[in-house]
Write a protein that holds these residues in place. Sequence first.
Motif, PDB file in Angstrom:
ATOM      1  N   VAL A  16      57.196  45.814  35.820  1.00  0.00           N
ATOM      2  CA  VAL A  16      58.214  45.578  36.836  1.00  0.00           C
ATOM      3  C   VAL A  16      58.802  44.185  36.658  1.00  0.00           C
ATOM      4  CG1 VAL A  16      57.104  47.124  38.497  1.00  0.00           C
ATOM      5  CG2 VAL A  16      56.505  44.702  38.490  1.00  0.00           C
ATOM      6  N   ASP A  17      59.869  43.924  37.376  1.00  0.00           N
ATOM      7  CA  ASP A  17      60.465  42.595  37.391  1.00  0.00           C
ATOM      8  C   ASP A  17      59.405  41.590  37.837  1.00  0.00           C
ATOM      9  OD1 ASP A  17      61.812  40.289  38.953  1.00  0.00           O
ATOM     10  OD2 ASP A  17      63.491  41.191  37.860  1.00  0.00           O
ATOM     11  N   GLY A  18      59.319  40.475  37.141  1.00  0.00           N
ATOM     12  CA  GLY A  18      58.301  39.462  37.425  1.00  0.00           C
ATOM     13  C   GLY A  18      58.371  38.858  38.810  1.00  0.00           C
ATOM     14  N   ASP A  19      59.513  38.996  39.477  1.00  0.00           N
ATOM     15  CA  ASP A  19      59.662  38.467  40.834  1.00  0.00           C
ATOM     16  C   ASP A  19      59.088  39.403  41.896  1.00  0.00           C
ATOM     17  OD1 ASP A  19      60.886  36.138  39.973  1.00  0.00           O
ATOM     18  OD2 ASP A  19      62.911  36.983  40.142  1.00  0.00           O
ATOM     19  N   MET A  20      58.730  40.638  41.506  1.00  0.00           N
ATOM     20  CA  MET A  20      58.190  41.581  42.487  1.00  0.00           C
ATOM     21  C   MET A  20      56.894  41.030  43.059  1.00  0.00           C
ATOM     22  SD  MET A  20      56.823  45.495  42.031  1.00  0.00           S
ATOM     23  CE  MET A  20      58.208  46.469  42.555  1.00  0.00           C
ATOM     24  N   PRO A  21      56.754  41.023  44.384  1.00  0.00           N
ATOM     25  CA  PRO A  21      55.485  40.576  44.971  1.00  0.00           C
ATOM     26  C   PRO A  21      54.340  41.514  44.570  1.00  0.00           C
ATOM     27  CG  PRO A  21      57.227  40.529  46.611  1.00  0.00           C
ATOM     28  CD  PRO A  21      57.776  41.256  45.411  1.00  0.00           C
ATOM     29  N   ILE A  56      44.320  35.183  48.326  1.00  0.00           N
ATOM     30  CA  ILE A  56      45.750  34.841  48.294  1.00  0.00           C
ATOM     31  C   ILE A  56      46.522  35.880  49.104  1.00  0.00           C
ATOM     32  CG2 ILE A  56      45.594  33.665  46.057  1.00  0.00           C
ATOM     33  CD1 ILE A  56      47.475  36.822  45.982  1.00  0.00           C
ATOM     34  N   ARG A  57      47.735  35.546  49.430  1.00  0.00           N
ATOM     35  CA  ARG A  57      48.625  36.464  50.142  1.00  0.00           C
ATOM     36  C   ARG A  57      49.487  37.184  49.102  1.00  0.00           C
ATOM     37  NH1 ARG A  57      45.229  34.956  53.545  1.00  0.00           N
ATOM     38  NH2 ARG A  57      45.863  33.933  55.482  1.00  0.00           N
ATOM     39  N   SER A  58      49.262  38.467  48.951  1.00  0.00           N
ATOM     40  CA  SER A  58      49.950  39.223  47.907  1.00  0.00           C
ATOM     41  C   SER A  58      51.428  39.460  48.209  1.00  0.00           C
ATOM     42  CB  SER A  58      49.244  40.554  47.659  1.00  0.00           C
ATOM     43  OG  SER A  58      49.304  41.396  48.787  1.00  0.00           O
ATOM     44  N   CYS A  59      51.843  39.312  49.464  1.00  0.00           N
ATOM     45  CA  CYS A  59      53.244  39.560  49.811  1.00  0.00           C
ATOM     46  C   CYS A  59      54.169  38.458  49.305  1.00  0.00           C
ATOM     47  CB  CYS A  59      53.421  39.745  51.322  1.00  0.00           C
ATOM     48  SG  CYS A  59      53.206  38.235  52.301  1.00  0.00           S
ATOM     49  N   ILE A  60      53.620  37.293  48.982  1.00  0.00           N
ATOM     50  CA  ILE A  60      54.462  36.180  48.520  1.00  0.00           C
ATOM     51  C   ILE A  60      54.090  35.726  47.110  1.00  0.00           C
ATOM     52  CG2 ILE A  60      55.046  35.326  50.817  1.00  0.00           C
ATOM     53  CD1 ILE A  60      52.844  33.160  50.402  1.00  0.00           C
ATOM     54  N   THR A  61      53.237  36.491  46.435  1.00  0.00           N
ATOM     55  CA  THR A  61      52.792  36.120  45.096  1.00  0.00           C
ATOM     56  C   THR A  61      53.480  37.010  44.062  1.00  0.00           C
ATOM     57  OG1 THR A  61      50.639  35.488  45.998  1.00  0.00           O
ATOM     58  CG2 THR A  61      50.777  35.807  43.616  1.00  0.00           C
ATOM     59  N   PRO A  62      54.388  36.447  43.256  1.00  0.00           N
ATOM     60  CA  PRO A  62      55.079  37.260  42.250  1.00  0.00           C
ATOM     61  C   PRO A  62      54.128  37.689  41.129  1.00  0.00           C
ATOM     62  CG  PRO A  62      56.064  35.050  42.435  1.00  0.00           C
ATOM     63  CD  PRO A  62      54.839  35.069  43.273  1.00  0.00           C
ATOM     64  N   VAL A  63      54.327  38.900  40.633  1.00  0.00           N
ATOM     65  CA  VAL A  63      53.450  39.401  39.571  1.00  0.00           C
ATOM     66  C   VAL A  63      53.529  38.532  38.319  1.00  0.00           C
ATOM     67  CG1 VAL A  63      53.369  41.786  40.378  1.00  0.00           C
ATOM     68  CG2 VAL A  63      55.123  41.117  38.757  1.00  0.00           C
ATOM     69  N   SER A  64      54.646  37.859  38.098  1.00  0.00           N
ATOM     70  CA  SER A  64      54.792  37.015  36.909  1.00  0.00           C
ATOM     71  C   SER A  64      53.776  35.879  36.868  1.00  0.00           C
ATOM     72  CB  SER A  64      56.208  36.440  36.826  1.00  0.00           C
ATOM     73  OG  SER A  64      56.472  35.614  37.953  1.00  0.00           O
ATOM     74  N   THR A  65      53.232  35.505  38.017  1.00  0.00           N
ATOM     75  CA  THR A  65      52.255  34.409  38.066  1.00  0.00           C
ATOM     76  C   THR A  65      50.828  34.894  37.840  1.00  0.00           C
ATOM     77  OG1 THR A  65      51.912  34.588  40.457  1.00  0.00           O
ATOM     78  CG2 THR A  65      53.702  33.143  39.708  1.00  0.00           C
ATOM     79  N   LEU A  66      50.677  36.198  37.601  1.00  0.00           N
ATOM     80  CA  LEU A  66      49.335  36.788  37.552  1.00  0.00           C
ATOM     81  C   LEU A  66      48.943  37.336  36.185  1.00  0.00           C
ATOM     82  CD1 LEU A  66      49.687  38.582  40.969  1.00  0.00           C
ATOM     83  CD2 LEU A  66      48.417  36.479  40.493  1.00  0.00           C
ATOM     84  N   VAL A  67      49.693  36.999  35.159  1.00  0.00           N
ATOM     85  CA  VAL A  67      49.379  37.475  33.815  1.00  0.00           C
ATOM     86  C   VAL A  67      47.970  37.019  33.436  1.00  0.00           C
ATOM     87  CG1 VAL A  67      50.018  37.337  31.374  1.00  0.00           C
ATOM     88  CG2 VAL A  67      51.803  37.496  33.133  1.00  0.00           C
ATOM     89  N   ASP A  68      47.166  37.977  32.984  1.00  0.00           N
ATOM     90  CA  ASP A  68      45.780  37.753  32.559  1.00  0.00           C
ATOM     91  C   ASP A  68      44.849  37.310  33.688  1.00  0.00           C
ATOM     92  OD1 ASP A  68      46.423  38.480  29.931  1.00  0.00           O
ATOM     93  OD2 ASP A  68      46.961  36.421  29.411  1.00  0.00           O
ATOM     94  N   LYS A  69      45.270  37.467  34.924  1.00  0.00           N
ATOM     95  CA  LYS A  69      44.425  37.127  36.072  1.00  0.00           C
ATOM     96  C   LYS A  69      43.622  38.351  36.484  1.00  0.00           C
ATOM     97  CE  LYS A  69      46.232  32.990  36.797  1.00  0.00           C
ATOM     98  NZ  LYS A  69      45.497  31.760  36.773  1.00  0.00           N
ATOM     99  N   LYS A  70      42.517  38.094  37.192  1.00  0.00           N
ATOM    100  CA  LYS A  70      41.683  39.169  37.725  1.00  0.00           C
ATOM    101  C   LYS A  70      41.952  39.295  39.219  1.00  0.00           C
ATOM    102  CE  LYS A  70      38.069  38.619  34.296  1.00  0.00           C
ATOM    103  NZ  LYS A  70      36.707  38.199  34.020  1.00  0.00           N
ATOM    104  N   ILE A  71      42.466  40.452  39.593  1.00  0.00           N
ATOM    105  CA  ILE A  71      42.811  40.717  40.986  1.00  0.00           C
ATOM    106  C   ILE A  71      41.813  41.724  41.550  1.00  0.00           C
ATOM    107  CG2 ILE A  71      44.554  41.741  42.508  1.00  0.00           C
ATOM    108  CD1 ILE A  71      45.888  40.380  39.429  1.00  0.00           C
ATOM    109  N   THR A  72      41.360  41.462  42.763  1.00  0.00           N
ATOM    110  CA  THR A  72      40.487  42.407  43.465  1.00  0.00           C
ATOM    111  C   THR A  72      41.147  42.754  44.784  1.00  0.00           C
ATOM    112  OG1 THR A  72      38.531  41.368  42.487  1.00  0.00           O
ATOM    113  CG2 THR A  72      38.161  42.838  44.351  1.00  0.00           C
ATOM    114  N   THR A  73      41.275  44.043  45.031  1.00  0.00           N
ATOM    115  CA  THR A  73      41.812  44.535  46.294  1.00  0.00           C
ATOM    116  C   THR A  73      40.647  45.057  47.125  1.00  0.00           C
ATOM    117  OG1 THR A  73      42.125  46.820  45.575  1.00  0.00           O
ATOM    118  CG2 THR A  73      43.930  45.260  45.097  1.00  0.00           C
ATOM    119  N   ILE A  74      40.919  45.484  48.339  1.00  0.00           N
ATOM    120  CA  ILE A  74      39.870  46.055  49.182  1.00  0.00           C
ATOM    121  C   ILE A  74      39.238  47.261  48.492  1.00  0.00           C
ATOM    122  CG2 ILE A  74      41.452  47.499  50.540  1.00  0.00           C
ATOM    123  CD1 ILE A  74      38.370  45.619  51.946  1.00  0.00           C
TER     124      ILE A  74
END
Length: 155
Positions: A16-21, A56-74
């Motif tokens: 998706v576009d890197g600006d997408m939250p 972190i707050r996922s509603c204001i975090t663009p996906v472009s800032t998360l390359v190679d990061k480990k995300i955990t959801t509920i």
Amino acid sequence: MKQSMIINGKAHEITVDGDMPLLWFLRDNLEFTGTKFGCGSGLCGACTVHVDGQAIRSCITPVSTLVDKKITTIEGLSEKGDHPLQKAWLNNNVPQCGYCQAGQIMNAASLLAVNAAPTEAEIDTAMQGNICRCGTYQRIKKAIVEAADTLSKEV
């Protein structure tokens, strides 16, 4: 070069576009609907997830800032939904409407990861940014204390 992030232990290509939250990528693209939309401004905490262990707050975090990061959801906090916080939430009848609870639990899990035995004041400070419209704050605090106690016995 394809860019990806690790979500709940699995690599997901960023298509998706890197600006997408992150929130909308999780909900609309991956169908991880446990993470909720609340205010859209990072103020209420309903959308809280972990990035490399930090809440972190996922509603204001663009996906472009998360390359190679480990995300955990509920959904990824516990495969069977039996994390000590999830159990404590039920034991203490925390949820009423339940809308904010995933964000509350994720924020509390981040707290307990860095402070295994928080005081009530530390819990208040850490949880300050998560809003509960139903006002179950005392039960939330009690559940966090219970989960901390359970986690300390597991070590």
